[in-house]
Design a protein around this motif. Structure first.
Motif, mmCIF file in Angstrom:
data_model
loop_
_atom_site.group_PDB
_atom_site.id
_atom_site.type_symbol
_atom_site.label_atom_id
_atom_site.label_comp_id
_atom_site.label_asym_id
_atom_site.label_seq_id
_atom_site.Cartn_x
_atom_site.Cartn_y
_atom_site.Cartn_z
ATOM 1 N N UNK A 202 52.532 33.525 34.572
ATOM 2 C CA UNK A 202 51.615 32.886 35.510
ATOM 3 C C UNK A 202 50.945 33.887 36.451
ATOM 4 N N UNK A 203 50.416 34.961 35.887
ATOM 5 C CA UNK A 203 49.673 35.944 36.684
ATOM 6 C C UNK A 203 48.248 35.439 36.892
ATOM 7 N N UNK A 204 47.807 35.250 38.127
ATOM 8 C CA UNK A 204 46.448 34.749 38.368
ATOM 9 C C UNK A 204 45.396 35.812 38.045
ATOM 10 N N UNK A 205 44.305 35.369 37.454
ATOM 11 C CA UNK A 205 43.153 36.234 37.194
ATOM 12 C C UNK A 205 41.977 35.759 38.032
ATOM 13 N N UNK A 206 41.326 36.707 38.696
ATOM 14 C CA UNK A 206 40.124 36.405 39.479
ATOM 15 C C UNK A 206 38.990 37.290 38.982
ATOM 16 N N UNK A 207 37.783 36.751 38.864
ATOM 17 C CA UNK A 207 36.673 37.544 38.334
ATOM 18 C C UNK A 207 36.229 38.628 39.300
ATOM 19 N N UNK A 208 35.807 39.741 38.761
ATOM 20 C CA UNK A 208 35.258 40.812 39.588
ATOM 21 C C UNK A 208 33.787 40.522 39.888
ATOM 22 N N UNK A 209 33.233 41.158 40.919
ATOM 23 C CA UNK A 209 31.793 40.985 41.187
ATOM 24 C C UNK A 209 30.927 41.374 39.992
ATOM 25 N N UNK A 210 31.355 42.388 39.223
ATOM 26 C CA UNK A 210 30.591 42.818 38.053
ATOM 27 C C UNK A 210 30.494 41.700 37.023
ATOM 28 N N UNK A 211 31.618 41.026 36.780
ATOM 29 C CA UNK A 211 31.616 39.932 35.820
ATOM 30 C C UNK A 211 30.767 38.769 36.317
ATOM 31 N N UNK A 212 30.870 38.451 37.594
ATOM 32 C CA UNK A 212 30.087 37.358 38.143
ATOM 33 C C UNK A 212 28.588 37.635 38.052
ATOM 34 N N UNK A 213 28.202 38.879 38.244
ATOM 35 C CA UNK A 213 26.777 39.239 38.170
ATOM 36 C C UNK A 213 26.228 39.004 36.762
ATOM 37 N N UNK A 214 26.981 39.453 35.756
ATOM 38 C CA UNK A 214 26.539 39.270 34.375
ATOM 39 C C UNK A 214 26.539 37.794 33.996
ATOM 40 N N UNK A 215 27.578 37.090 34.406
ATOM 41 C CA UNK A 215 27.692 35.668 34.092
ATOM 42 C C UNK A 215 26.529 34.896 34.698
ATOM 43 N N UNK A 216 26.220 35.157 35.964
ATOM 44 C CA UNK A 216 25.152 34.428 36.652
ATOM 45 C C UNK A 216 23.798 34.689 36.001
ATOM 46 N N UNK A 217 23.563 35.934 35.594
ATOM 47 C CA UNK A 217 22.292 36.275 34.960
ATOM 48 C C UNK A 217 22.131 35.589 33.615
ATOM 49 N N UNK A 218 23.261 35.270 32.970
ATOM 50 C CA UNK A 218 23.213 34.699 31.624
ATOM 51 C C UNK A 218 23.278 33.180 31.633
ATOM 52 N N UNK A 219 24.182 32.607 32.443
ATOM 53 C CA UNK A 219 24.443 31.180 32.402
ATOM 54 C C UNK A 219 24.036 30.427 33.671
ATOM 55 N N UNK A 220 23.608 31.138 34.686
ATOM 56 C CA UNK A 220 23.316 30.498 35.952
ATOM 57 C C UNK A 220 24.492 30.615 36.906
ATOM 58 N N UNK A 221 24.307 30.142 38.127
ATOM 59 C CA UNK A 221 25.344 30.263 39.153
ATOM 60 C C UNK A 221 26.594 29.490 38.755
ATOM 61 N N UNK A 222 27.748 30.172 38.684
ATOM 62 C CA UNK A 222 28.982 29.479 38.286
ATOM 63 C C UNK A 222 29.571 28.680 39.439
ATOM 64 N N UNK A 223 30.568 27.864 39.112
ATOM 65 C CA UNK A 223 31.219 27.050 40.136
ATOM 66 C C UNK A 223 32.345 27.828 40.809
ATOM 67 N N UNK A 224 32.562 29.066 40.403
ATOM 68 C CA UNK A 224 33.649 29.865 40.970
ATOM 69 C C UNK A 224 33.096 31.130 41.610
ATOM 70 N N UNK A 225 33.932 31.765 42.429
ATOM 71 C CA UNK A 225 33.566 32.992 43.123
ATOM 72 C C UNK A 225 34.600 34.064 42.818
ATOM 73 N N UNK A 226 34.453 35.220 43.457
ATOM 74 C CA UNK A 226 35.398 36.310 43.251
ATOM 75 C C UNK A 226 36.789 35.972 43.767
ATOM 76 N N UNK A 227 36.899 34.944 44.596
ATOM 77 C CA UNK A 227 38.203 34.537 45.128
ATOM 78 C C UNK A 227 38.843 33.401 44.329
ATOM 79 N N UNK A 228 38.151 32.912 43.320
ATOM 80 C CA UNK A 228 38.652 31.786 42.532
ATOM 81 C C UNK A 228 39.587 32.262 41.426
#
Length: 214
Positions: free
Chosen positions: A172-198
């Protein structure tokens, strides 16, 4: 950005985010690391990611020998992890590091198309996981995919004597997205429902750890 480039980046972002714990082989294993064998890793995504899958009308399937599992906590993908190297750091778990490979993969189907992601390799350093895998036949890599909160996981071992191989499980190790991943994801799929703290997923992994020779 070309459509092909967007597709590759999108698959690289979406695949580990939605269903896997991948890494990059660009970081060489330390000669002082021990070996890991006979292992497996299971990645269970959270309700936030399930909601994002729903928004994208995406369906995730396992590519053998990986398989889908489901229980009261939700869906997960379980991979076999036949080999790897690592520094276990039992007394200071956040300092653990390692690299390895997993067998199988995932297939993601959306209205916009499908992604088949196989042959993931992994490296974990300084609490950050990065990624490399084969997406629709093309090898792609992505630095800095997840922050892994190892200190929040549950570590168990079989109590073997010091210096001897021991069975290790980290749950049960939590994974949180990095800013780099969020940037690529947002550019491809639009603004996600999660943040770097999710927390987007939880990883549980087990393997036989053989310490390095003194």
């Amino acid at each position: 950005m070309s459509a092909t480039r967007r597709t590759v980046l999108g698959a690289t972002a979406a695949a580990p985010l939605l269903a896997q714990f991948t890494g990059t082989a660009s970081a060489a294993a330390d000669d002082r690391w021990g070996t890991i064998s006979g292992g497996w890793a299971e990645v269970r995504w959270t309700e936030q990611v399930q909601a994002e899958l729903g928004r994208l009308k995406a369906v995730v399937e396992a590519v053998a020998p990986a398989r889908m599992v489901e229980d009261s906590r939700g869906q997960a993908v379980r991979f076999t992890a036949p080999s790897g190297k690592g520094s276990l750091s039992l007394k200071h778990l956040p300092e653990a590091a390692g690299s390895g490979t997993m067998e199988g993969g995932i297939a993601i189907r959306t209205q916009a198309g499908g992604f088949r992601v196989v042959n993931p390799e992994s490296v974990l350093r300084d609490g950050v996981a990065s990624g490399r895998c084969v997406v629709n036949g093309v090898e792609v890599g992505h630095r800095s995919v997840f922050r892994c909160a190892l200190a929040e996981g549950l570590l168990t071992t079989d109590g073997a004597p010091a210096g001897r191989p021991l069975r290790v499980r980290i749950g049960e190790v939590p994974l949180r997205p990095t800013p780099e991943l969020l940037e690529v994801y947002s550019a491809t799929f639009g603004t996600p429902v999660f943040t770097a703290d999710t927390v987007v997923a939880y990883v549980t992994a087990e393997g036989l750890y053989t310490p390095p020779k003194p």
